[in-house]
Motif scaffolding. Sequence first.
Motif, PDB file in Angstrom:
ATOM      1  N   UNK A 110      41.788  34.755  44.920  1.00 43.63           N
ATOM      2  CA  UNK A 110      41.853  33.647  43.959  1.00 43.63           C
ATOM      3  C   UNK A 110      42.337  34.195  42.618  1.00 43.63           C
ATOM      4  N   UNK A 112      30.267  25.602  33.282  1.00 38.35           N
ATOM      5  CA  UNK A 112      30.951  26.883  33.422  1.00 38.35           C
ATOM      6  C   UNK A 112      30.098  28.013  32.867  1.00 38.35           C
ATOM      7  N   UNK A 154      43.728  32.465  40.172  1.00 38.98           N
ATOM      8  CA  UNK A 154      43.921  31.424  39.164  1.00 38.98           C
ATOM      9  C   UNK A 154      43.690  32.065  37.789  1.00 38.98           C
ATOM     10  N   UNK A 159      34.683  42.751  36.740  1.00 39.39           N
ATOM     11  CA  UNK A 159      34.104  41.985  37.842  1.00 39.39           C
ATOM     12  C   UNK A 159      35.030  40.851  38.249  1.00 39.39           C
ATOM     13  N   UNK A 184      43.206  29.602  47.638  1.00 37.51           N
ATOM     14  CA  UNK A 184      42.690  29.066  46.377  1.00 37.51           C
ATOM     15  C   UNK A 184      43.545  29.523  45.215  1.00 37.51           C
ATOM     16  N   UNK A 185      43.881  28.588  44.305  1.00 36.20           N
ATOM     17  CA  UNK A 185      43.684  27.148  44.454  1.00 36.20           C
ATOM     18  C   UNK A 185      44.628  26.581  45.513  1.00 36.20           C
ATOM     19  N   UNK A 231      33.658  29.880  40.288  1.00 34.41           N
ATOM     20  CA  UNK A 231      32.534  29.176  40.903  1.00 34.41           C
ATOM     21  C   UNK A 231      32.105  29.847  42.195  1.00 34.41           C
ATOM     22  N   UNK A 232      33.087  30.276  42.964  1.00 31.64           N
ATOM     23  CA  UNK A 232      32.748  30.892  44.252  1.00 31.64           C
ATOM     24  C   UNK A 232      32.112  32.270  44.083  1.00 31.64           C
ATOM     25  N   UNK A 252      28.933  22.580  41.135  1.00 32.45           N
ATOM     26  CA  UNK A 252      29.069  23.243  39.839  1.00 32.45           C
ATOM     27  C   UNK A 252      28.940  22.208  38.729  1.00 32.45           C
ATOM     28  N   UNK A 274      39.048  26.204  27.218  1.00 27.97           N
ATOM     29  CA  UNK A 274      37.886  27.042  27.491  1.00 27.97           C
ATOM     30  C   UNK A 274      37.787  28.154  26.456  1.00 27.97           C
ATOM     31  N   UNK A 276      36.577  23.991  39.856  1.00 30.82           N
ATOM     32  CA  UNK A 276      35.877  23.957  41.136  1.00 30.82           C
ATOM     33  C   UNK A 276      34.651  23.047  41.018  1.00 30.82           C
ATOM     34  N   UNK A 277      34.591  22.043  41.875  1.00 32.48           N
ATOM     35  CA  UNK A 277      33.477  21.094  41.815  1.00 32.48           C
ATOM     36  C   UNK A 277      32.297  21.472  42.691  1.00 32.48           C
ATOM     37  N   UNK A 278      32.573  22.127  43.807  1.00 32.25           N
ATOM     38  CA  UNK A 278      31.464  22.488  44.691  1.00 32.25           C
ATOM     39  C   UNK A 278      31.956  23.139  45.964  1.00 32.25           C
ATOM     40  N   UNK A 279      31.033  23.798  46.641  1.00 32.56           N
ATOM     41  CA  UNK A 279      31.361  24.481  47.895  1.00 32.56           C
ATOM     42  C   UNK A 279      30.192  24.356  48.851  1.00 32.56           C
ATOM     43  N   UNK A 306      44.145  27.723  26.414  1.00 32.10           N
ATOM     44  CA  UNK A 306      45.091  26.589  26.374  1.00 32.10           C
ATOM     45  C   UNK A 306      44.540  25.399  27.140  1.00 32.10           C
ATOM     46  N   UNK A 307      43.597  25.659  28.032  1.00 30.04           N
ATOM     47  CA  UNK A 307      42.977  24.567  28.801  1.00 30.04           C
ATOM     48  C   UNK A 307      41.605  24.208  28.257  1.00 30.04           C
ATOM     49  N   UNK A 357      32.609  43.394  44.663  1.00 32.56           N
ATOM     50  CA  UNK A 357      32.911  42.350  43.681  1.00 32.56           C
ATOM     51  C   UNK A 357      31.734  41.417  43.441  1.00 32.56           C
ATOM     52  N   UNK A 411      36.801  40.417  41.763  1.00 28.90           N
ATOM     53  CA  UNK A 411      36.575  39.251  42.609  1.00 28.90           C
ATOM     54  C   UNK A 411      37.915  38.573  42.940  1.00 28.90           C
TER      55      UNK A 411
END
Lengths: 137, 143
Positions: A34, A88, A36, A24, B64-65, A57-58, A85, A50, B80-83, A47-48, B43, A28
């Motif tokens: 995206x 997580x 990232x 998924x 993004x980003x 988030x989107x 958000x 998590x 991501x803080x918000x949309x 490493x960050x 998706x 996405x």
Amino acid sequence: MTGPRIEETGSEETTRVETASLRTLVQYAGASGDFYEMHYDIPFAQARGHRELAVHGLLKTAWLGRLVEEWFAGRGAITVLDVSYRGMDFRDEPVTCGGRVTGRDGARVALEVWTASADGTRTTIGTAEVELTEGPV
Amino acid sequence: MTDTDDTGTVTGSFEALQAAVGWTAEQRVDVVERRHLRDYRRAIGADEDGTDVPVTITACFLTEPPTMPEALAYGMGWINGGDRFEVHRPLQLGDEVTSQLTFTGAQEKVGRTGTLALLTFVTEFRLPDGTLAVRHVGTRVRR
């Protein structure tokens, strides 16, 4: 899921559980563009700080948009979807997506929307507005 | 103020972020194409053969980003803080939209995990005749 009886604002809500697999997340990433690494590269995510791959988030917002769009299918359309958000969510873990009617002003319906992780923590909070094209059923 | 990461490495400054307000990404033109719509619907768990365009489709037309150098220099990563999606004219299959992301504000906060910056980006998606279709406001966090 049934259509909301919007004259009884505050009493109607709908929920749906979504779970994002690695597939998924990659789907996405490909569809949204995206890429990232936090969403598909576990060493990068760890490493960050998590523990797992994070759900975009989107993607959670898209789940909420779909929830509302399917709820009001044929009777109205979203004019505003606004989320924040607060936590997580991670791959292979259930995410409950919810919507609740909170008010109505003419043809405009106000909703609260949210996602919650398995322990009930609300990881996304927000609002939506739907412009009705038909009267309430 | 100058920020440091967990290893003490100096990273980009908040002043640089503030000075970058008004930065814009390159203008882009996107089309709501059938194949892309199918991929996006799949998706997000929708019926992939459906032709209704999800309210969040413009997320696919954001960069993004964000690629703003001052943001990339601040902190170690993105959250991501918000949309917010404001729909003025729902998009349909075949629509062409022109957009340009603009950096509109920065706020620095001290959180549980250290200093972070809240960045606001606004993108307007317009149809070829100039009609505003969707306005997106994204809050992105660097920490």
